[in-house]
Design an enzyme around this catalytic site. Structure first.
Site, PDB file in Angstrom:
ATOM      1  N   LYS A 176       0.859  -1.432   0.457  1.00 50.44           N
ATOM      2  CA  LYS A 176      -0.303  -0.157  -0.196  1.00 50.44           C
ATOM      3  C   LYS A 176       1.070   1.109   0.187  1.00 50.44           C
ATOM      4  CE  LYS A 176      -2.278  -1.967   3.328  1.00 50.44           C
ATOM      5  NZ  LYS A 176      -3.140  -2.080   4.504  1.00 50.44           N
ATOM      6  N   THR A 208      -9.100   8.290   8.535  1.00 49.43           N
ATOM      7  CA  THR A 208      -8.396   6.970   7.685  1.00 49.43           C
ATOM      8  C   THR A 208      -8.605   6.508   8.614  1.00 49.43           C
ATOM      9  OG1 THR A 208      -6.478   7.917   8.929  1.00 49.43           O
ATOM     10  CG2 THR A 208      -7.219   9.119   6.537  1.00 49.43           C
ATOM     11  N   GLY A 210      -8.972   2.340   9.856  1.00 54.08           N
ATOM     12  CA  GLY A 210     -10.338   1.434   9.067  1.00 54.08           C
ATOM     13  C   GLY A 210      -9.617   1.127   7.644  1.00 54.08           C
ATOM     14  N   THR A 211      -9.196   2.333   6.783  1.00 54.41           N
ATOM     15  CA  THR A 211      -8.967   1.944   5.737  1.00 54.41           C
ATOM     16  C   THR A 211      -7.622   0.850   4.902  1.00 54.41           C
ATOM     17  OG1 THR A 211      -6.216   3.527   6.211  1.00 54.41           O
ATOM     18  CG2 THR A 211      -7.789   4.889   5.609  1.00 54.41           C
ATOM     19  N   GLY A 212      -7.036   0.104   6.083  1.00 53.51           N
ATOM     20  CA  GLY A 212      -6.408  -1.561   6.147  1.00 53.51           C
ATOM     21  C   GLY A 212      -7.693  -1.841   5.452  1.00 53.51           C
ATOM     22  N   CYS A 213      -8.307  -1.896   6.480  1.00 52.60           N
ATOM     23  CA  CYS A 213      -9.525  -2.927   7.068  1.00 52.60           C
ATOM     24  C   CYS A 213     -10.402  -2.927   5.843  1.00 52.60           C
ATOM     25  CB  CYS A 213     -10.250  -2.857   8.148  1.00 52.60           C
ATOM     26  SG  CYS A 213      -8.780  -3.146   9.612  1.00 52.60           S
TER      27      CYS A 213
END
Length: 268
Positions: A176, A208, A210-213
């Site tokens: 990412k 931002t 929780g962007t990865g989840c």
């Protein structure tokens, strides 16, 4: 047509912005059916995690087995794991599944606030037992550096680190781009012999959490629907961008995104 069945394995976020809550919101918003195996319960807000209570690994393993046996699954998304025992339990639970079943592993090592979410002794076990089972792993810059043992200062360093992870068993790595300094954010899909770039404009916002989840769950949903990996990544990025733009503005820290509002916006 039945909705794709997605099993989300990870920790619960009491603030609702990340973890299992973000997984459920994403999967539901994109038309899937969400099931869960919760690895930990947290007390947190948009500023910090105040407490973590792990769930017994045996209970998590049983939850996985029961969901698989009764409802079935079209894809699995794995997030916060916590301990070596949890990693071993989850790996044992999913190892017998067909190699063709999509599994997306979000290699979470720490929260945005800096709180550790994977014990140091569990990292090697995750690399040994769980990473080779995943269709895709989704580390950010810092996670890729820690997992590969390499320093990452540039995108090329990141690609080299991802290749190291491929040498250690990863089938594909989505590195990412959010932690690299650039106005155009580039996620890179890296395999042993290929690199594909997925650029998007950076959205300047503090919301931002929780962007990865969200990204990993959206990719898992796409794979569960039958999309190929590049198409699943592209659609997941579009959903993430829409959710960032639709953030409700809650909280004093890194606020949550607008998953429900994103669901009614056209995805590029």
């Amino acid at each position: 047509m039945s909705p794709p069945r997605i099993l989300a394995i990870g920790g619960s976020d009491s603030g609702g912005g990340a973890g299992i809550e973000a997984d459920i919101k994403t999967i539901t918003a994109l038309g899937g059916y969400a099931m869960t195996a919760i690895t930990a319960v947290t007390a947190q807000d948009t500023v910090a995690i105040q407490a973590i209570a792990p769930i017994p690994p045996a209970l998590v393993g049983r939850a996985i087995a029961m969901a698989l046996a009764d409802i079935g699954v079209d894809a699995i998304k794995i997030g916060m794991l916590g301990s070596a025992a949890m990693v071993e339990t989850i790996a044992a639970a999913i190892a017998p599944l067909p190699r063709s079943l999509p599994i997306v592993l979000d290699t979470i090592l720490a929260a945005t606030s800096g709180t550790a979410l994977l014990d140091p002794d569990a990292v090697a076990i995750m690399l040994r037992d769980l990473v080779p089972l995943a269709t895709l792993i989704t580390p950010n810059r810092h996670e890729a550096a820690k997992l590969s043992g390499r320093t990452i200062d540039t995108p090329d360093d990141g690609i080299a680190a991802a290749r190291t992870l491929c040498d250690r068993g990863a089938r594909a790595v989505l590195l990412k781009g959010g932690h690299f300094d650039a106005s155009v954010l580039i996620d890179r899909l890296i395999t042993a012999d290929d690199v594909q770039s997925f650029p998007q404009l950076r959205i300047e916002t503090s919301h931002t959490h929780g962007t990865g989840c969200t990204l990993a769950s959206a990719i898992a949903l796409g794979l569960g629907e039958g999309l190929d990996l590049p198409a699943a990544i592209t659609r997941a990025q579009a959903f993430l961008q829409a959710a960032l733009r639709a953030a409700p503005g809650f909280g004093a820290g890194h606020g949550p995104m607008g998953h429900a509002a994103a669901a009614v916006r056209p995805l590029a």
